[in-house]
Design an enzyme around this catalytic site. Structure first.
Site, PDB file in Angstrom:
ATOM      1  N   TYR A 153      43.616  34.326  30.368  1.00 17.91           N
ATOM      2  CA  TYR A 153      42.776  34.410  31.665  1.00 17.91           C
ATOM      3  C   TYR A 153      42.545  32.722  32.072  1.00 17.91           C
ATOM      4  CZ  TYR A 153      39.131  34.870  35.054  1.00 17.91           C
ATOM      5  OH  TYR A 153      38.341  34.740  36.133  1.00 17.91           O
ATOM      6  N   LYS A 157      44.031  31.357  35.888  1.00 17.69           N
ATOM      7  CA  LYS A 157      43.244  30.566  36.930  1.00 17.69           C
ATOM      8  C   LYS A 157      43.390  29.158  36.983  1.00 17.69           C
ATOM      9  CE  LYS A 157      40.840  33.955  38.151  1.00 17.69           C
ATOM     10  NZ  LYS A 157      40.942  34.588  39.586  1.00 17.69           N
TER      11      LYS A 157
HETATM   12  P1  NDP Z   1      34.852  42.678  39.769  1.00 17.86           P
HETATM   13  O1  NDP Z   1      35.487  43.241  38.519  1.00 17.86           O
HETATM   14  O2  NDP Z   1      33.359  42.830  40.167  1.00 17.86           O
HETATM   15  O3  NDP Z   1      35.840  42.727  41.182  1.00 17.86           O
HETATM   16  C1  NDP Z   1      37.186  42.604  41.009  1.00 17.86           C
HETATM   17  C2  NDP Z   1      37.994  43.497  42.049  1.00 17.86           C
HETATM   18  O4  NDP Z   1      39.109  43.295  42.299  1.00 17.86           O
HETATM   19  C3  NDP Z   1      37.484  44.921  42.374  1.00 17.86           C
HETATM   20  O5  NDP Z   1      37.272  45.077  44.011  1.00 17.86           O
HETATM   21  C4  NDP Z   1      38.680  45.513  42.194  1.00 17.86           C
HETATM   22  O6  NDP Z   1      38.894  46.926  42.595  1.00 17.86           O
HETATM   23  C5  NDP Z   1      39.824  44.736  42.376  1.00 17.86           C
HETATM   24  N1  NDP Z   1      40.970  44.542  41.680  1.00 17.86           N
HETATM   25  C6  NDP Z   1      41.184  44.351  40.412  1.00 17.86           C
HETATM   26  N2  NDP Z   1      42.665  44.584  39.997  1.00 17.86           N
HETATM   27  C7  NDP Z   1      43.295  44.763  41.237  1.00 17.86           C
HETATM   28  C8  NDP Z   1      44.523  44.932  41.413  1.00 17.86           C
HETATM   29  N3  NDP Z   1      45.368  44.982  40.613  1.00 17.86           N
HETATM   30  N4  NDP Z   1      44.907  45.170  42.789  1.00 17.86           N
HETATM   31  C9  NDP Z   1      43.916  45.052  43.652  1.00 17.86           C
HETATM   32  N5  NDP Z   1      42.879  44.927  43.433  1.00 17.86           N
HETATM   33  C10 NDP Z   1      42.325  44.789  42.257  1.00 17.86           C
HETATM   34  O7  NDP Z   1      35.181  41.119  39.651  1.00 17.86           O
HETATM   35  P2  NDP Z   1      34.404  39.580  40.256  1.00 17.86           P
HETATM   36  O8  NDP Z   1      33.876  39.869  41.726  1.00 17.86           O
HETATM   37  O9  NDP Z   1      33.669  39.042  39.424  1.00 17.86           O
HETATM   38  O10 NDP Z   1      35.852  38.856  40.400  1.00 17.86           O
HETATM   39  C11 NDP Z   1      36.518  38.623  41.429  1.00 17.86           C
HETATM   40  C12 NDP Z   1      37.432  37.648  41.166  1.00 17.86           C
HETATM   41  O11 NDP Z   1      36.623  36.396  41.156  1.00 17.86           O
HETATM   42  C13 NDP Z   1      38.441  37.590  39.983  1.00 17.86           C
HETATM   43  O12 NDP Z   1      39.591  36.884  40.782  1.00 17.86           O
HETATM   44  C14 NDP Z   1      37.775  36.914  39.162  1.00 17.86           C
HETATM   45  O13 NDP Z   1      38.563  36.146  38.315  1.00 17.86           O
HETATM   46  C15 NDP Z   1      37.067  35.687  39.828  1.00 17.86           C
HETATM   47  N6  NDP Z   1      35.946  34.959  39.263  1.00 17.86           N
HETATM   48  C16 NDP Z   1      35.049  35.772  38.765  1.00 17.86           C
HETATM   49  C17 NDP Z   1      33.892  35.183  38.150  1.00 17.86           C
HETATM   50  C18 NDP Z   1      32.610  35.795  37.161  1.00 17.86           C
HETATM   51  O14 NDP Z   1      32.136  35.435  36.457  1.00 17.86           O
HETATM   52  N7  NDP Z   1      32.519  37.217  37.577  1.00 17.86           N
HETATM   53  C19 NDP Z   1      33.776  33.843  37.939  1.00 17.86           C
HETATM   54  C20 NDP Z   1      34.934  33.209  38.361  1.00 17.86           C
HETATM   55  C21 NDP Z   1      35.798  33.723  39.030  1.00 17.86           C
HETATM   56  P3  NDP Z   1      39.740  48.043  41.933  1.00 17.86           P
HETATM   57  O15 NDP Z   1      39.287  48.126  40.767  1.00 17.86           O
HETATM   58  O16 NDP Z   1      39.380  49.432  42.823  1.00 17.86           O
HETATM   59  O17 NDP Z   1      41.034  47.643  42.198  1.00 17.86           O
HETATM   60  C1  8X3 Z   2      34.987  34.247  35.168  1.00 16.27           C
HETATM   61  C2  8X3 Z   2      33.995  32.985  34.593  1.00 16.27           C
HETATM   62  O1  8X3 Z   2      33.382  31.808  32.669  1.00 16.27           O
HETATM   63  O2  8X3 Z   2      33.725  33.970  32.176  1.00 16.27           O
HETATM   64  O3  8X3 Z   2      36.070  33.464  35.592  1.00 16.27           O
HETATM   65  O4  8X3 Z   2      35.508  32.601  32.643  1.00 16.27           O
HETATM   66  S1  8X3 Z   2      34.164  33.008  32.720  1.00 16.27           S
END
Ligand code: NDP
Ligand code: 8X3
Length: 255
Positions: A153, A157
């Protein structure tokens, strides 16, 4: 005509909150994710609340042909996006690399890296031709600080950050902007997805922490998008108050 934003991962967490913030600002939205029913519900919510113009694009960003077909159709029916938010992404598992399931490795790489790269490739030529557009990529503090059990992961990133830096160089002669958003701990469905649906384990991640909320990241993205043409914010790192590196979070209660 109002600005168009194409957002992947728009049905949950940060992507959904960003879509909502932009709907409230009067953007037209083209929303993508795999689950078509959730996409429809999300779109309907924004139509009701903001009278927003929303189209939905069921898409798995791991499917190269589907990306091409979707991008072409979006541009044909809605126009070239002014804003592309590459949010779709996920973590799978939290264990030493030698124990990480090969399926999980592939899903992270195919979604977070390959999917994001190909979605960008599908829209960038049209943005360049029009000489405008803002690409916002969801990196993470995980891309800056590796942590135990998350080698893949974290590497995905880090790739997002390096990719953004690379394409920013390639578009330097144009008015296109590229931003990497690098949040720390945000309370979304992220951990439940990481732990393959184990809600209790996911909830424990956020216990005792005043974690960031999806809306906090959406506010930052809105700020990044609202700058004058001359201003390009390349990177933003956003941590929770109780966070110091990617996975270093204090669970001690503050007085
Ligand atoms: P969520 O799980 O809440 O949302 C993820 C979204 O991505 C959903 O809408 C899901 O919809 C979609 N998704 C997943 N796989 C696919 C795919 N193969 N094709 C199209 N859509 C897809 O996660 P977050 O909002 O937390 O995460 C969003 C982004 O932010 C990610 O890139 C994550 O790595 C990043 N991030 C998150 C952090 C956190 O702590 N939450 C911190 C830093 C970064 P569906 O399943 O219907 O496809
Ligand atoms: C998601 C945040 O700290 O769980 O990117 O990796 S952390």
């Amino acid at each position: 005509m109002s600005q168009l934003a194409f957002i992947t991962g728009a049905t949950s967490g940060i992507g959904r909150a960003t879509a909502e913030a932009l709907a409230a600002k009067g953007y037209r939205l083209a929303l993508a994710a795999r689950n078509g029913e959730k996409l429809e519900d999300t779109a309907e919510d924004f139509r009701m609340k903001y009278n927003a113009e929303v189209t939905v694009w069921p898409l798995d960003v791991r499917d190269r042909d589907a990306i091409r077909a979707t991008a072409d159709k979006v541009m044909e029916t809605c126009g070239v996006p002014d804003v592309l938010v590459n949010d779709a992404g996920l973590a799978r598992g939290l264990e030493p690399y030698g124990e990480t399931a090969p399926d999980d490795i592939e899903q992270m790489i195919d979604t977070n890296i390959r999917g994001l790269f190909l979605v960008t490739r599908a829209f960038l030529p049209a943005m360049l031709e029009r000489n405008s557009g803002h690409i916002v990529n969801l990196g993470s503090t995980a891309g800056l600080y590796a942590y135990a059990g998350a080698a893949v992961y974290c590497a995905t990133k880090a790739a997002v950050k390096t990719f953004s830096d690379g394409i920013r160089i390639d578009v330097i002669d144009s008015d296109i902007k590229v931003t990497t958003i690098q949040p720390g701990i945000v309370q979304t469905a992220f951990s439940e997805v990481r732990f393959h649906g184990d809600k209790a384990r996911a909830d424990a991640v956020y216990e005792g922490v005043d974690a960031l909320q999806a809306e906090d990241i959406a506010n930052v993205i809105d700020f990044v998008l609202s700058q004058p043409k001359r201003v390009q914010i390349s990177d933003v790192v956003i941590m929770a108050n109780q966070q110091a590196t990617g996975f270093m979070v204090s669970k001690k209660k503050k007085s």
